[in-house]
Design a protein around this motif. Structure first.
Motif, PDB file in Angstrom:
ATOM      1  N   ALA A 116       0.851  -1.200   0.000  1.00  0.00           N
ATOM      2  CA  ALA A 116       0.000   0.000   0.000  1.00  0.00           C
ATOM      3  C   ALA A 116       0.883   1.246   0.000  1.00  0.00           C
ATOM      4  O   ALA A 116       1.963   1.265   0.600  1.00  0.00           O
ATOM      5  CB  ALA A 116      -0.899   0.009   1.224  1.00  0.00           C
ATOM      6  N   PHE A 117       0.430   2.290  -0.678  1.00  0.00           N
ATOM      7  CA  PHE A 117       1.195   3.534  -0.747  1.00  0.00           C
ATOM      8  C   PHE A 117       0.240   4.703  -0.943  1.00  0.00           C
ATOM      9  O   PHE A 117      -0.922   4.526  -1.309  1.00  0.00           O
ATOM     10  CB  PHE A 117       2.217   3.490  -1.903  1.00  0.00           C
ATOM     11  N   SER A 118       0.766   5.901  -0.702  1.00  0.00           N
ATOM     12  CA  SER A 118      -0.016   7.125  -0.916  1.00  0.00           C
ATOM     13  C   SER A 118       0.862   8.167  -1.591  1.00  0.00           C
ATOM     14  O   SER A 118       1.971   8.445  -1.122  1.00  0.00           O
ATOM     15  CB  SER A 118      -0.548   7.686   0.410  1.00  0.00           C
ATOM     16  N   TYR A 119       0.356   8.742  -2.663  1.00  0.00           N
ATOM     17  CA  TYR A 119       1.022   9.819  -3.392  1.00  0.00           C
ATOM     18  C   TYR A 119       0.570  11.142  -2.797  1.00  0.00           C
ATOM     19  O   TYR A 119      -0.594  11.277  -2.376  1.00  0.00           O
ATOM     20  CB  TYR A 119       0.642   9.717  -4.863  1.00  0.00           C
ATOM     21  N   PHE A 120       1.452  12.133  -2.751  1.00  0.00           N
ATOM     22  CA  PHE A 120       1.155  13.359  -1.996  1.00  0.00           C
ATOM     23  C   PHE A 120      -0.041  14.140  -2.538  1.00  0.00           C
ATOM     24  O   PHE A 120      -0.598  14.989  -1.839  1.00  0.00           O
ATOM     25  CB  PHE A 120       2.393  14.258  -1.919  1.00  0.00           C
TER      26      PHE A 120
END
Length: 365
Positions: free
Chosen positions: A80-84
């Protein structure tokens, strides 16, 4: 996020001499992250801070190969990841100019809570600090805060364990990739932390816990939170760096005072003495300063004032009229304005006599 976009983000992360501030400047200038690697070098040179050396690094084939390898790992392991620029990127972190353009996550994270605090301090925690940490989190339990720390020895792991003991969500910010763990002795806590929150890092999966990574990690610890709490610190230490960063983000900082002769109280005492932190004596200090004990007002919306307000000023006024006293960060998030711009507008509203500032970076109509 599609593979092309994620690959472009990873390439940007891999580029030497391109930090998060410059990366965001590039993305803003060319429209999106994919365009960074589609644009001609001479066009990029027109962007302030971008020279021939940076563009050479941008188009280095080795960066592309490394990014492709990391992309493959992310996809194969369903990381899982989140882009700004994404909606699921932590809102408090979004307002930090040097926040990572991409963060990786593991566990059961739920950041839909405006009561997020960081608790950090020395690795050489005393019984005084441990007892206070236990008492503090227990007294804050009814407000259901999220407890953020760095998963290190001493204060960090104590804060995580006490949060879990009180059924509170806790977030461990790592100074290495998700495949590593430091210190090794804390492997036994991974399962519990994942069940009661999880892990966040900006580092790729196999990144080792290098010394400089811990200083980088501290800005995420400070940026995720509304307030940073220092429980015991020597005159120098990583927790003091975290306090300094939190102050630069215009966030509240609290420090537990101690005896002048205690080595691991000197850092906290100095923060208080130099007006870099509020003195912390009990949970009540945090509750009052962060206004957790003030219920939201239910006053009706006033659509128009007798003074002339522009569209943005009216939006801020209406928000405060509807929600009562609010913190600067909350106004920025809900009115979708950067802190620097909001601060200027609030000054104008104060001069017009329609908004007044309160202690603790609070404002009301």
């Amino acid at each position: 996020m599609n593979s092309e976009k994620l690959l472009a983000v990873l390439r940007l992360q891999a580029t030497k001499n391109v930090g998060d501030i410059l990366a965001k400047k590039l993305i803003t200038a060319v429209g999106n992250v994919e365009n960074v690697f589609k644009e001609k070098p001479h066009v990029l040179h027109k962007i302030n801070g971008i020279g021939t050396q940076v563009t050479q690094h941008l188009f280095d084939d080795n960066n592309l190969k490394r990014a492709e390898k990391e992309l493959n790992y992310i996809q194969q392991n369903n990381i899982a990841f989140s882009y700004f620029l994404d909606d699921d990127y932590p809102q408090n972190l979004k307002h930090c100019v040097d926040a990572p353009i991409l963060i990786f996550k593991d566990g059961n994270l739920n950041l839909n809570n405006d009561k997020i605090i960081s608790i950090v301090g020395t690795r050489n925690m005393s019984s005084y600090g441990r007892d206070f940490c236990n008492q503090l989190i227990e007294e804050l339990k009814e407000y259901n805060p999220i407890i953020v720390s760095g998963f290190a020895y001493g204060v960090d792991i104590c804060a995580h364990k006490v949060a879990i003991k009180n059924n509170l969500q806790t977030i461990a910010v790592l100074a290495h990739g998700l495949e590593e763990i430091y210190p090794k002795t804390h492997k036994k806590y991974i399962h519990e932390v994942n069940n009661y929150g999880g892990f966040i890092t900006e580092f790729w999966h196999d990144e080792q816990p290098m010394r400089e990574n811990f200083l980088k990690r501290n800005r995420i610890v400070a940026g995720l939170s509304k307030a940073t709490i220092i429980i015991e610190s020597a005159e120098k230490g990583g927790s003091l760096v975290t306090a300094d960063i939190a102050n630069s983000y215009n966030r509240d900082v609290f420090a537990l005072s101690g005896r002048a002769t205690d080595v691991y109280s000197k850092g906290c005492n100095n923060l208080i003495k130099n007006n870099q932190a509020h003195i912390l004596t009990s949970a009540e200090d945090i509750i009052k300063m962060l206004n957790w004990d003030i219920p939201r007002a239910s006053a009706p919306i006033q659509n128009k004032l007798f003074v002339d307000l522009n569209e943005v000023e009216q939006k801020i006024y209406d928000y405060l009229q509807q929600n009562g006293k609010q913190m600067l960060d909350d106004i920025a998030i809900n009115c979708e304005l950067p802190i620097y711009q909001l601060s200027s507008i609030l000054i104008q509203l104060e001069l017009k006599g329609v908004v007044k500032p309160l202690p603790g970076k609070m404002f009301e109509v």
